[in-house]
Write a protein that holds these residues in place. Structure first.
Motif, PDB file in Angstrom:
ATOM      1  N   ARG A   6      -7.245 -27.125   6.064  1.00 38.56           N
ATOM      2  CA  ARG A   6      -6.570 -27.448   4.919  1.00 38.56           C
ATOM      3  C   ARG A   6      -7.514 -26.923   3.391  1.00 38.56           C
ATOM      4  O   ARG A   6      -6.776 -26.089   2.656  1.00 38.56           O
ATOM      5  CB  ARG A   6      -6.208 -29.033   4.633  1.00 38.56           C
ATOM      6  CG  ARG A   6      -5.698 -29.658   5.758  1.00 38.56           C
ATOM      7  CD  ARG A   6      -5.187 -31.588   5.166  1.00 38.56           C
ATOM      8  NE  ARG A   6      -6.386 -32.007   4.957  1.00 38.56           N
ATOM      9  CZ  ARG A   6      -7.081 -32.820   6.305  1.00 38.56           C
ATOM     10  NH1 ARG A   6      -6.337 -32.924   7.739  1.00 38.56           N
ATOM     11  NH2 ARG A   6      -8.028 -33.814   6.150  1.00 38.56           N
ATOM     12  N   VAL A   7      -8.503 -26.956   3.829  1.00 33.48           N
ATOM     13  CA  VAL A   7      -9.493 -26.532   2.371  1.00 33.48           C
ATOM     14  C   VAL A   7      -9.095 -24.576   3.132  1.00 33.48           C
ATOM     15  O   VAL A   7      -9.270 -24.534   1.618  1.00 33.48           O
ATOM     16  CB  VAL A   7     -10.816 -26.311   2.826  1.00 33.48           C
ATOM     17  CG1 VAL A   7     -11.547 -26.523   1.828  1.00 33.48           C
ATOM     18  CG2 VAL A   7     -10.746 -28.348   2.466  1.00 33.48           C
ATOM     19  N   ARG A   8      -9.055 -24.274   4.074  1.00 33.62           N
ATOM     20  CA  ARG A   8      -8.530 -23.009   4.440  1.00 33.62           C
ATOM     21  C   ARG A   8      -7.817 -21.785   3.683  1.00 33.62           C
ATOM     22  O   ARG A   8      -7.436 -21.449   2.665  1.00 33.62           O
ATOM     23  CB  ARG A   8      -9.387 -22.342   5.421  1.00 33.62           C
ATOM     24  CG  ARG A   8      -9.107 -20.757   5.883  1.00 33.62           C
ATOM     25  CD  ARG A   8      -8.824 -20.508   7.275  1.00 33.62           C
ATOM     26  NE  ARG A   8     -10.302 -20.426   7.517  1.00 33.62           N
ATOM     27  CZ  ARG A   8     -10.621 -21.387   8.560  1.00 33.62           C
ATOM     28  NH1 ARG A   8      -9.355 -22.010   9.360  1.00 33.62           N
ATOM     29  NH2 ARG A   8     -11.965 -21.577   9.327  1.00 33.62           N
ATOM     30  N   VAL A   9      -6.525 -22.951   4.033  1.00 39.04           N
ATOM     31  CA  VAL A   9      -5.361 -22.308   3.284  1.00 39.04           C
ATOM     32  C   VAL A   9      -5.231 -23.375   1.230  1.00 39.04           C
ATOM     33  O   VAL A   9      -4.795 -21.991   1.387  1.00 39.04           O
ATOM     34  CB  VAL A   9      -3.713 -24.360   4.052  1.00 39.04           C
ATOM     35  CG1 VAL A   9      -2.757 -23.762   3.170  1.00 39.04           C
ATOM     36  CG2 VAL A   9      -3.923 -22.938   5.634  1.00 39.04           C
ATOM     37  N   TYR A  10      -5.681 -23.971   0.818  1.00 40.22           N
ATOM     38  CA  TYR A  10      -6.087 -24.263  -0.262  1.00 40.22           C
ATOM     39  C   TYR A  10      -6.430 -23.087  -0.710  1.00 40.22           C
ATOM     40  O   TYR A  10      -6.155 -22.797  -2.264  1.00 40.22           O
ATOM     41  CB  TYR A  10      -6.415 -25.902  -0.452  1.00 40.22           C
ATOM     42  CG  TYR A  10      -6.020 -26.184  -1.459  1.00 40.22           C
ATOM     43  CD1 TYR A  10      -4.986 -26.105  -1.949  1.00 40.22           C
ATOM     44  CD2 TYR A  10      -7.041 -26.586  -2.448  1.00 40.22           C
ATOM     45  CE1 TYR A  10      -4.993 -26.681  -3.760  1.00 40.22           C
ATOM     46  CE2 TYR A  10      -6.943 -27.258  -3.704  1.00 40.22           C
ATOM     47  CZ  TYR A  10      -5.817 -26.667  -4.153  1.00 40.22           C
ATOM     48  OH  TYR A  10      -5.793 -27.915  -5.517  1.00 40.22           O
ATOM     49  N   MET A  11      -7.720 -23.085  -0.104  1.00 39.07           N
ATOM     50  CA  MET A  11      -8.721 -22.186  -1.085  1.00 39.07           C
ATOM     51  C   MET A  11      -8.117 -20.179  -1.498  1.00 39.07           C
ATOM     52  O   MET A  11      -8.309 -19.888  -1.427  1.00 39.07           O
ATOM     53  CB  MET A  11     -10.216 -21.912  -0.721  1.00 39.07           C
ATOM     54  CG  MET A  11      -9.901 -23.554  -0.909  1.00 39.07           C
ATOM     55  SD  MET A  11     -10.583 -24.090  -2.935  1.00 39.07           S
ATOM     56  CE  MET A  11     -11.637 -23.147  -3.255  1.00 39.07           C
ATOM     57  N   ALA A  12      -7.293 -19.991  -0.119  1.00 40.09           N
ATOM     58  CA  ALA A  12      -6.429 -18.734   0.269  1.00 40.09           C
ATOM     59  C   ALA A  12      -6.126 -17.748  -1.244  1.00 40.09           C
ATOM     60  O   ALA A  12      -6.679 -16.849  -0.781  1.00 40.09           O
ATOM     61  CB  ALA A  12      -5.542 -18.943   1.396  1.00 40.09           C
ATOM     62  N   ASP A  13      -5.714 -18.914  -1.904  1.00 40.01           N
ATOM     63  CA  ASP A  13      -5.419 -17.697  -2.935  1.00 40.01           C
ATOM     64  C   ASP A  13      -6.815 -16.961  -3.546  1.00 40.01           C
ATOM     65  O   ASP A  13      -5.951 -16.535  -4.889  1.00 40.01           O
ATOM     66  CB  ASP A  13      -3.922 -18.771  -3.980  1.00 40.01           C
ATOM     67  CG  ASP A  13      -5.019 -19.505  -4.565  1.00 40.01           C
ATOM     68  OD1 ASP A  13      -5.956 -19.774  -4.187  1.00 40.01           O
ATOM     69  OD2 ASP A  13      -4.031 -20.608  -5.620  1.00 40.01           O
ATOM     70  N   GLY A  14      -7.271 -17.672  -3.444  1.00 41.97           N
ATOM     71  CA  GLY A  14      -9.154 -16.938  -4.408  1.00 41.97           C
ATOM     72  C   GLY A  14      -8.884 -17.955  -5.761  1.00 41.97           C
ATOM     73  O   GLY A  14      -9.763 -17.278  -7.256  1.00 41.97           O
ATOM     74  N   SER A  15      -8.064 -18.353  -6.528  1.00 41.73           N
ATOM     75  CA  SER A  15      -8.567 -19.615  -7.326  1.00 41.73           C
ATOM     76  C   SER A  15      -9.788 -20.271  -7.593  1.00 41.73           C
ATOM     77  O   SER A  15     -10.244 -20.581  -6.638  1.00 41.73           O
ATOM     78  CB  SER A  15      -7.176 -20.243  -7.672  1.00 41.73           C
ATOM     79  OG  SER A  15      -6.154 -19.595  -8.179  1.00 41.73           O
ATOM     80  N   TRP A  16     -10.284 -20.468  -8.120  1.00 39.87           N
ATOM     81  CA  TRP A  16     -11.356 -21.263  -8.639  1.00 39.87           C
ATOM     82  C   TRP A  16     -10.924 -22.851  -9.663  1.00 39.87           C
ATOM     83  O   TRP A  16      -9.949 -23.056  -9.829  1.00 39.87           O
ATOM     84  CB  TRP A  16     -11.953 -21.660 -10.500  1.00 39.87           C
ATOM     85  CG  TRP A  16     -12.411 -19.663 -10.666  1.00 39.87           C
ATOM     86  CD1 TRP A  16     -12.371 -18.172 -11.004  1.00 39.87           C
ATOM     87  CD2 TRP A  16     -13.869 -19.046  -9.454  1.00 39.87           C
ATOM     88  NE1 TRP A  16     -12.992 -17.732 -10.671  1.00 39.87           N
ATOM     89  CE2 TRP A  16     -14.266 -18.006 -10.124  1.00 39.87           C
ATOM     90  CE3 TRP A  16     -15.294 -20.489  -9.306  1.00 39.87           C
ATOM     91  CZ2 TRP A  16     -15.076 -17.512  -9.568  1.00 39.87           C
ATOM     92  CZ3 TRP A  16     -15.673 -19.812  -8.862  1.00 39.87           C
ATOM     93  CH2 TRP A  16     -16.414 -17.821  -9.043  1.00 39.87           C
ATOM     94  N   ARG A  17     -11.706 -23.407  -8.220  1.00 41.40           N
ATOM     95  CA  ARG A  17     -11.685 -24.922  -8.039  1.00 41.40           C
ATOM     96  C   ARG A  17     -12.686 -25.718  -7.738  1.00 41.40           C
ATOM     97  O   ARG A  17     -13.563 -25.301  -7.520  1.00 41.40           O
ATOM     98  CB  ARG A  17      -9.979 -25.460  -6.732  1.00 41.40           C
ATOM     99  CG  ARG A  17      -9.351 -24.820  -7.434  1.00 41.40           C
ATOM    100  CD  ARG A  17      -7.679 -25.327  -6.159  1.00 41.40           C
ATOM    101  NE  ARG A  17      -6.960 -24.355  -6.187  1.00 41.40           N
ATOM    102  CZ  ARG A  17      -6.290 -23.238  -5.007  1.00 41.40           C
ATOM    103  NH1 ARG A  17      -7.452 -22.574  -4.692  1.00 41.40           N
ATOM    104  NH2 ARG A  17      -5.153 -23.235  -6.043  1.00 41.40           N
ATOM    105  N   THR A  18     -11.997 -27.170  -8.985  1.00 41.63           N
ATOM    106  CA  THR A  18     -13.201 -28.216  -8.396  1.00 41.63           C
ATOM    107  C   THR A  18     -13.729 -28.869  -7.396  1.00 41.63           C
ATOM    108  O   THR A  18     -12.594 -28.943  -6.506  1.00 41.63           O
ATOM    109  CB  THR A  18     -13.610 -29.167  -9.296  1.00 41.63           C
ATOM    110  OG1 THR A  18     -12.177 -29.919  -9.316  1.00 41.63           O
ATOM    111  CG2 THR A  18     -13.955 -28.665 -11.305  1.00 41.63           C
ATOM    112  N   LEU A  19     -14.614 -29.907  -6.892  1.00 41.65           N
ATOM    113  CA  LEU A  19     -14.836 -30.284  -5.311  1.00 41.65           C
ATOM    114  C   LEU A  19     -13.536 -30.903  -5.861  1.00 41.65           C
ATOM    115  O   LEU A  19     -13.183 -31.635  -4.836  1.00 41.65           O
ATOM    116  CB  LEU A  19     -15.871 -30.754  -4.806  1.00 41.65           C
ATOM    117  CG  LEU A  19     -17.233 -29.859  -5.304  1.00 41.65           C
ATOM    118  CD1 LEU A  19     -18.564 -30.375  -4.810  1.00 41.65           C
ATOM    119  CD2 LEU A  19     -16.507 -28.899  -3.592  1.00 41.65           C
ATOM    120  N   GLU A  20     -13.236 -31.573  -6.962  1.00 38.78           N
ATOM    121  CA  GLU A  20     -12.110 -32.713  -7.241  1.00 38.78           C
ATOM    122  C   GLU A  20     -11.042 -32.450  -6.635  1.00 38.78           C
ATOM    123  O   GLU A  20     -10.377 -32.928  -5.849  1.00 38.78           O
ATOM    124  CB  GLU A  20     -12.375 -33.700  -8.447  1.00 38.78           C
ATOM    125  CG  GLU A  20     -11.219 -33.936  -8.522  1.00 38.78           C
ATOM    126  CD  GLU A  20     -11.608 -35.091  -9.964  1.00 38.78           C
ATOM    127  OE1 GLU A  20     -10.937 -36.324 -10.155  1.00 38.78           O
ATOM    128  OE2 GLU A  20     -12.033 -34.594 -11.014  1.00 38.78           O
TER     129      GLU A  20
END
Length: 69
Positions: A6-20
Motif C-alpha cells: 500500500r505504501v509503495r503504490v501510494y508513494m509511486a507518484d513521487g509526491s512529498w507526504r508526511t508520515l501522517e
C-alpha cells in the motif's frame, strides 16, 4: 495487500507526504509507515530512494523514487 504494498503504490507518484498523510491513506500507524519507508530502501524490497525534507519545524515529509537508488 500488505502495508508495504500500500505504501509503495501510494508513494509511486513521487509526491512529498508526511508520515501522517501516508499512514492515513495506507491504513497503518505512523510508526508502521516509517518502517515501510525504511523497508523500501532495502535491497530485497527494491532499494528505492526515499528522500526526506523538513516541511515545518518538527514536521518531516518524504517522497520515493521507485527505481534504483
Amino acid at each position: 495487500a500488505t502495508a508495504l504494498d500500500r505504501v509503495r503504490v501510494y508513494m509511486a507518484d513521487g509526491s512529498w507526504r508526511t508520515l501522517e498523510e501516508i499512514a492515513e491513506a495506507c491504513e497503518c500507524s505512523e510508526a508502521g509507515a516509517s518502517a515501510r519507508l525504511r523497508d523500501m530502501r532495502k535491497l530485497r524490497h527494491g532499494r528505492h530512494q526515499v528522500d526526506a525534507r523538513r516541511r515545518t519545524q518538527g514536521l518531516w515529509e518524504y517522497r520515493c523514487w521507485l527505481g534504483e537508488a
